[in-house]
Design an enzyme around this catalytic site. Structure first.
Site, PDB file in Angstrom:
ATOM      1  N   HIS A  72       0.818  -1.234   0.000  1.00  0.00           N
ATOM      2  CA  HIS A  72       0.000   0.000   0.000  1.00  0.00           C
ATOM      3  C   HIS A  72       0.847   1.277   0.000  1.00  0.00           C
ATOM      4  O   HIS A  72       0.316   2.357  -0.266  1.00  0.00           O
ATOM      5  CB  HIS A  72      -0.922   0.043   1.225  1.00  0.00           C
ATOM      6  CG  HIS A  72      -1.997  -0.999   1.215  1.00  0.00           C
ATOM      7  ND1 HIS A  72      -2.876  -1.143   0.168  1.00  0.00           N
ATOM      8  CD2 HIS A  72      -2.328  -1.959   2.123  1.00  0.00           C
ATOM      9  CE1 HIS A  72      -3.709  -2.149   0.435  1.00  0.00           C
ATOM     10  NE2 HIS A  72      -3.400  -2.663   1.611  1.00  0.00           N
ATOM     11  N   ASP A 105      -2.740 -10.496  -2.514  1.00  0.00           N
ATOM     12  CA  ASP A 105      -3.333 -10.042  -1.252  1.00  0.00           C
ATOM     13  C   ASP A 105      -4.805  -9.709  -1.521  1.00  0.00           C
ATOM     14  O   ASP A 105      -5.169  -9.363  -2.646  1.00  0.00           O
ATOM     15  CB  ASP A 105      -2.590  -8.795  -0.763  1.00  0.00           C
ATOM     16  CG  ASP A 105      -2.980  -8.397   0.650  1.00  0.00           C
ATOM     17  OD1 ASP A 105      -2.289  -8.816   1.591  1.00  0.00           O
ATOM     18  OD2 ASP A 105      -3.992  -7.672   0.801  1.00  0.00           O
ATOM     19  N   ASP A 159      -4.935 -12.853   3.384  1.00  0.00           N
ATOM     20  CA  ASP A 159      -6.219 -12.361   3.889  1.00  0.00           C
ATOM     21  C   ASP A 159      -7.358 -12.717   2.930  1.00  0.00           C
ATOM     22  O   ASP A 159      -8.493 -12.292   3.126  1.00  0.00           O
ATOM     23  CB  ASP A 159      -6.169 -10.849   4.181  1.00  0.00           C
ATOM     24  CG  ASP A 159      -5.387 -10.063   3.160  1.00  0.00           C
ATOM     25  OD1 ASP A 159      -5.021 -10.628   2.101  1.00  0.00           O
ATOM     26  OD2 ASP A 159      -5.134  -8.869   3.404  1.00  0.00           O
TER      27      ASP A 159
HETATM   28 ZN   LIG Z   1      -4.381  -7.245   2.632  1.00  0.00          ZN
END
Ligand SMILES: [Zn+2]
Length: 283
Positions: free
Chosen positions: A111, A148, A227
């Site tokens: 990110h 992800d 995740d």
């Molecule tokens: Zn994530």
């Protein structure tokens, strides 16, 4: 599979934060029990960071001036982030020597943009490794496959428009950070609805793999988040532990020098999910 890990990445903590030292500690201990050995990473150089981030970004983290709600000021966080980025470089270099390698480090990175810390990420580990490769090998291409559950907005923003790098992401939408809704130029996005199960996920993976075959990179980096697991507390995907072995097999079948960098994954089964992905390569 060669694994890189340093226990130093367990030394910082923000009570109550999902990106906890426990997630990496339990993964390390589980893999150690399974007989894996670990290489110690070294910290990355400033010139490696500055290919991807601005000087203000680096200084801002050092001085505790850069933070957001998810990404707090933590003492010495720049040192932990530099070690995680150094580990990403180490596994990319190891991949080029012919062995798939995995950096099991925190903080995660995908990110972080050129000038912003975001979503538990301070330095963009995978981008730092890929940028170093592309810089040192001007006639070669590299790709990132981001699995992800969140879109890697930082990685996309850093390489957007760069024809030497292909960025592909499979992620839940809607979900934080809200980007990755469409494919543009060198960035291919597969926004998948909440409650996506294995069969639909693997169909998107097949398309991603075809795009990787067409692009034909000399180096492939995987932003590995776990995740997407069905019991993850932050997301709504329905992947199973065995799904990760299937994903690993699909990536391994591309037969590209491949390195893997840890991103998210917050369930108690994270160690088993990581081991399952490794099994997809080691067969
Ligand atoms: Zn994530």
């Amino acid at each position: 599979m060669k694994l890189f890990f340093s226990s130093q990445c367990l030394d910082y903590n923000q009570p109550g934060h999902p990106e906890s030292p426990e997630r990496m500690k339990s993964t390390f201990e589980y893999l150690k029990k399974k007989g894996f050995h670990f290489n110690e990473p070294v910290t990355c150089g400033e010139e490696d960071i500055l290919r991807v981030h601005s000087k203000e970004h680096l200084q801002g983290i050092q001085m505790g001036k850069l933070y957001d709600y998810d990404t707090p000021v933590i003492p010495y966080i720049i040192d932990y982030a530099r070690l995680a980025a150094g580990s990403a470089i180490a596994v990319s270099e190891h991949a080029l020597k012919g062995e798939t390698s995995f950096s099991l480090m925190r903080p995660p990175g995908h990110h972080a943009t050129r000038q912003r810390v975001m979503g538990f990420c301070y330095l963009n580990n995978i981008a730092i490794a890929i940028a170093k490769f592309v810089d040192n090998n001007p006639n070669q291409k590299a790709a990132i496959l981001d699995i992800d559950c969140h879109h890697g907005n930082g990685s996309e923003a850093i390489f957007f428009g760069n024809s030497s790098v292909l960025y592909i992401s499979l992620h839940q939408s809607p979900l934080y950070p809200g980007t990755g809704l469409e494919s543009r130029e060198n960035c291919i996005n597969f926004p998948l609805h909440p409650n996506t199960e294995e069969s639909d996920y693997l169909k998107a993976m097949e398309k991603a793999c075809r795009a990787l075959i067409d692009f034909n990179p000399s180096l492939l980096g995987i932003s590995a988040g776990f995740d997407t697991y069905r019991d993850d507390p932050l997301t709504q995907f329905g992947l199973d532990i065995l799904s990760y072995t299937k994903i690993g097999e699909m990536i391994d079948a591309l037969k590209k020098p491949t390195f893997i960098v840890m991103e998210g994954g917050y369930s108690r089964d994270l160690p088993k999910c990581v081991h399952a992905l490794i099994k997809g390569f080691d067969h």
